[in-house]
Write a protein that holds these residues in place. Structure first.
Motif, PDB file in Angstrom:
ATOM      1  N   GLY A 158       0.819  -1.208   0.000  1.00 53.45           N
ATOM      2  CA  GLY A 158       0.000   0.000   0.000  1.00 53.45           C
ATOM      3  C   GLY A 158       0.853   1.257   0.000  1.00 53.45           C
ATOM      4  N   GLN A 161       2.239   1.812  -3.449  1.00 52.51           N
ATOM      5  CA  GLN A 161       1.247   2.334  -4.376  1.00 52.51           C
ATOM      6  C   GLN A 161       1.002   3.812  -4.143  1.00 52.51           C
ATOM      7  OE1 GLN A 161       0.478   1.903  -7.300  1.00 52.51           O
ATOM      8  NE2 GLN A 161      -0.989   0.169  -7.259  1.00 52.51           N
ATOM      9  N   THR A 182      -5.369  -1.665  -7.446  1.00 54.55           N
ATOM     10  CA  THR A 182      -5.637  -2.400  -6.204  1.00 54.55           C
ATOM     11  C   THR A 182      -5.390  -3.890  -6.345  1.00 54.55           C
ATOM     12  OG1 THR A 182      -7.969  -2.729  -6.756  1.00 54.55           O
ATOM     13  CG2 THR A 182      -7.390  -0.697  -5.603  1.00 54.55           C
ATOM     14  N   SER A 189      -5.725  -1.702   2.048  1.00 51.06           N
ATOM     15  CA  SER A 189      -4.867  -0.830   1.237  1.00 51.06           C
ATOM     16  C   SER A 189      -5.557  -0.470  -0.066  1.00 51.06           C
ATOM     17  CB  SER A 189      -3.535  -1.530   0.948  1.00 51.06           C
ATOM     18  OG  SER A 189      -2.834  -1.794   2.144  1.00 51.06           O
ATOM     19  N   GLY A 190      -6.311  -1.432  -0.649  1.00 50.05           N
ATOM     20  CA  GLY A 190      -7.032  -1.150  -1.883  1.00 50.05           C
ATOM     21  C   GLY A 190      -8.076  -0.071  -1.681  1.00 50.05           C
ATOM     22  N   VAL A 216     -14.695  -2.369  -7.947  1.00 56.69           N
ATOM     23  CA  VAL A 216     -13.768  -1.234  -8.032  1.00 56.69           C
ATOM     24  C   VAL A 216     -14.244  -0.261  -9.105  1.00 56.69           C
ATOM     25  CG1 VAL A 216     -11.418  -0.547  -8.638  1.00 56.69           C
ATOM     26  CG2 VAL A 216     -11.798  -2.549  -7.176  1.00 56.69           C
TER      27      VAL A 216
END
Length: 666
Positions: A158, A161, A182, A189-190, A216
């Motif tokens: 995470g 990213q 993600t 974290s996504g 998502v």
């Protein structure tokens, strides 16, 4: 397919019948990934491109981000066909308009989070202070203020990213292209990453999300579904949502009036050549430090090569100097004018003191000394012996490179007064006086009493038939008139200044003497020429030593090229990352070429230091060594040239990599 409604302004991105095929070479069938795809995306939209694996969505993202070109069709960016853009203009568009967020993060492993975020700004020409300040601010806003100095492997997925998102925003990130952002993250974290993307969309950024996850995709304002390279659905996820108004910076970038001027300035690059070079050196040093063991092995060839060249040339020069110094004891720069012509049946010829003046007037002649030699009988007390007598002038110590080991040489006044003074050679002194000091003693020379005023240095035999230590020296006037009874010279000893023109000097001596004698009844023995030939031979041998040593430098250069080729292969993905963030071909070329030159530079410096240390050790062990500044600078320059020459091919190979292929490498 259902088209979105309500947006009446010209699209930011417009794709018209885009097709992309791969393969088709060497008889292999072509694979069509995108099949006539058309799409319009307006500024401020949050669009999700949804499709299963192999549907073509990643290929579409690469085309949208100007990392790849379509096989056919038109891609209009702000109304301009990118097919007409040069490679540098596409690189500017990537760093000025786009920000990439990849599923695999695609961070450069050798640098920390702060410098990863700075990368797009480096290629935009932003000063170091400004880009560091902005990168630190972005990371702090994303909750990574305490992770600035951490490298990617020290961060969680995470966190990596979020670093990737900060990098995407570094130059503005007007269009965020997020490819499965993600996919490699846990649910928490996504969710954090998706929240960040929604915030960016609300702030006016255009966000294009590529995903296979419909949950998502549902967070975007518009969902475009792709299957088998074609759009099968294009619907807003929330019919009531309107695209956000874009930022002022985006308006300036995308306006029809400002776009050409901004692109021209961006392609020209804002950073100075010095700043570009300093940045390349900094990046190269970081890579060398991270891979320091491999760097040391690479340096070894350069170090050995440079040190070998310096030491070998120093040994060669020292040996040459030693040989010349030994020859100097026998007069390396002497010539002789000897009575007698080349024709054995011709007149014998004589030389007089007047001839000495003629020879002395010739250019390049430092001294011309008359020389009369004869055999004499010597007596000291009850000891009788015989020895050659040399009648010479006060120039003898200089011409013959021969000085008294004790006592003094006779003076010009002794010559004028026909003084009966003598200097004894070492062996003559030993025969007459043994170990006793001969100074002040008297010796009968052909029954003429002479006072010993000096003993000559021990010189040794000049050939197998003569021994210079078995002679005596007396003033020329005394020897020729009072002892030998002749003023006809045995020869004229000539001391020349410049060995490089001895042949010309010999010709200049011959011409006026022949005119004065009306015949060439003498010969000029050019011993200096033979010494010059010996010196040239020694220089050739020294050069051969240097060339042998230079072979190791070439081998070191091949090692640099081999390591650089391996480095390009290992860092292919990094090259793709740099290209995706706006690096031009010449930026990549400069970076890898700088790394090769820096390796050679460090190796050259180390080689010079080690070469000097080895030379100092050899001097300590009484080895003749003469360091040459020219050789040291030459070896160092060759090391740099080696890095430049052998590093160019790998650097060019890196610069010519396809961004998409580079990003996909492992």
């Amino acid at each position: 397919m259902v088209a979105p409604a309500r947006n009446t302004e010209p699209p930011l991105i417009e794709l018209c019948d885009i097709r992309r095929s791969y393969g088709g070479a060497d008889g292999a069938p072509a694979v069509e990934v995108l099949r006539g795809l058309s799409l319009k995306i307006h500024a401020g939209e949050f669009v999700a491109l949804v499709g299963a694996s192999g549907s073509g969505k990643s290929t579409l993202m690469h085309i949208l981000g100007c990392l790849d070109r379509p096989s056919s069709g038109r891609y209009l960016f702000a109304g301009r066909d990118i097919a007409r853009f040069t490679a540098d203009e596409l690189a500017w568009l990537r760093r000025a308009a786009f920000g990439f967020v990849f599923q695999g993060y695609h961070l450069i492993r050798t640098i920390d989070a702060l410098h990863n975020v700075e990368v797009p700004a480096v290629y935009a020409g932003i000063t170091q202070a400004k880009r560091e300040s902005r990168a630190e601010l972005l990371l702090s806003r994303l909750g990574l203020g305490d992770r600035l100095a951490h490298r990617p492997h020290q961060l969680s997925g995470g966190q990596q990213q979020r670093v990737s998102i900060a990098r995407a925003l570094m130059n503005g990130g007007h269009i965020i292209l997020a490819d499965e952002p993600t996919g490699a993250l846990d649910s928490r974290s996504g969710a954090e990453v998706m929240a960040l993307l929604r915030e960016l969309a609300q702030a006016g950024h255009t966000v294009i999300l590529i995903t296979h996850d419909r949950d998502v995709a549902s967070q975007a304002q518009r969902i475009v579904e792709i299957r088998d390279g074609q759009i099968i659905a294009d619907t807003p996820s929330d019919p009531s949502a309107e695209p956000q108004s874009r930022t002022q910076a985006a308006n300036e970038l995308l306006s029809a009036r400002n776009f050409p001027a901004l692109m021209a300035r961006g392609v020209a690059h804002a950073a100075t050549p010095v700043a570009d070079m300093l940045e390349a050196v900094r990046a190269a040093w970081e890579v060398m430090w991270v891979n320091r063991f491999r760097t040391m092995l690479t340096l070894l060839g350069i170090v050995i090569g440079v040190a070998s060249v310096i030491v070998m040339l120093a040994i060669g020069a020292g040996t040459q100097e030693t040989v010349i110094a030994k020859l100097a004891t026998f007069g390396v720069n002497r010539m002789y004018v000897i009575p007698g012509g080349d024709n054995e049946r011709g007149p014998g010829g004589t030389l007089s003191e007047a001839d000495v003046d003629i020879v002395a007037s010739v250019p390049n002649v430092t001294v011309a000394m008359p020389f009369v030699q004869g055999k004499v009988t010597l007596r000291a007390g009850s000891v009788d012996t015989s020895a050659p007598l040399w009648a010479v002038t006060t120039d003898a110590p200089k011409v013959l490179s021969w000085k008294p080991s004790r006592g003094v040489f006779f003076t010009k006044e002794d010559e004028r007064n026909l003084a009966t003074v003598v200097l004894l050679g070492k062996r003559v002194s030993e025969r007459l006086f043994g170990a006793k000091n001969p100074l002040g003693q008297y010796v009968l020379v052909n029954n003429v009493p002479f006072q010993v005023i000096g003993e000559l240095e021990e010189k040794g035999a000049t050939s197998g038939e003569s021994d210079d230590d078995d002679v005596i020296m007396v003033p020329f006037s005394t020897g020729s008139r009072r002892v030998l009874g002749t003023t006809n010279l045995s020869w004229i000893s000539v001391l020349v200044d410049n060995l490089d023109i001895v042949n010309e000097t010999a010709r200049l001596i011959t011409t006026p003497l022949a005119q004065a004698h009306h015949i060439q009844d003498f010969k000029v023995y050019n011993r200096a020429a033979s010494v010059k030939a010996q010196e040239d031979t020694q220089q050739t041998l020294t050069m051969m030593l240097g060339l042998i040593a230079a072979i190791s430098l070439v081998v070191g250069g091949i090692g640099v090229m081999n390591i650089m080729l391996m480095t390009v292969k290992e860092r292919t993905r990094e090259i793709g990352i740099r290209m995706a963030t706006g690096a031009r071909e010449r930026d990549i070329l400069r970076q890898f070429l700088t790394e090769a030159i820096l390796v050679s530079l460090v190796g050259g410096v180390a080689g010079v230091v080690i070469g000097l240390c080895l030379g100092a050790a050899l001097i300590f062990w009484d080895v003749a060594i003469i360091f040459s500044v020219r050789a040291i600078l030459g070896a160092f320059a060759c090391a740099l040239a080696t890095g430049l020459i052998f590093g160019f091919m790998p650097a060019r190979q890196a610069a010519r990599l396809d961004p998409v292929v580079a990003l996909a490498s492992e």
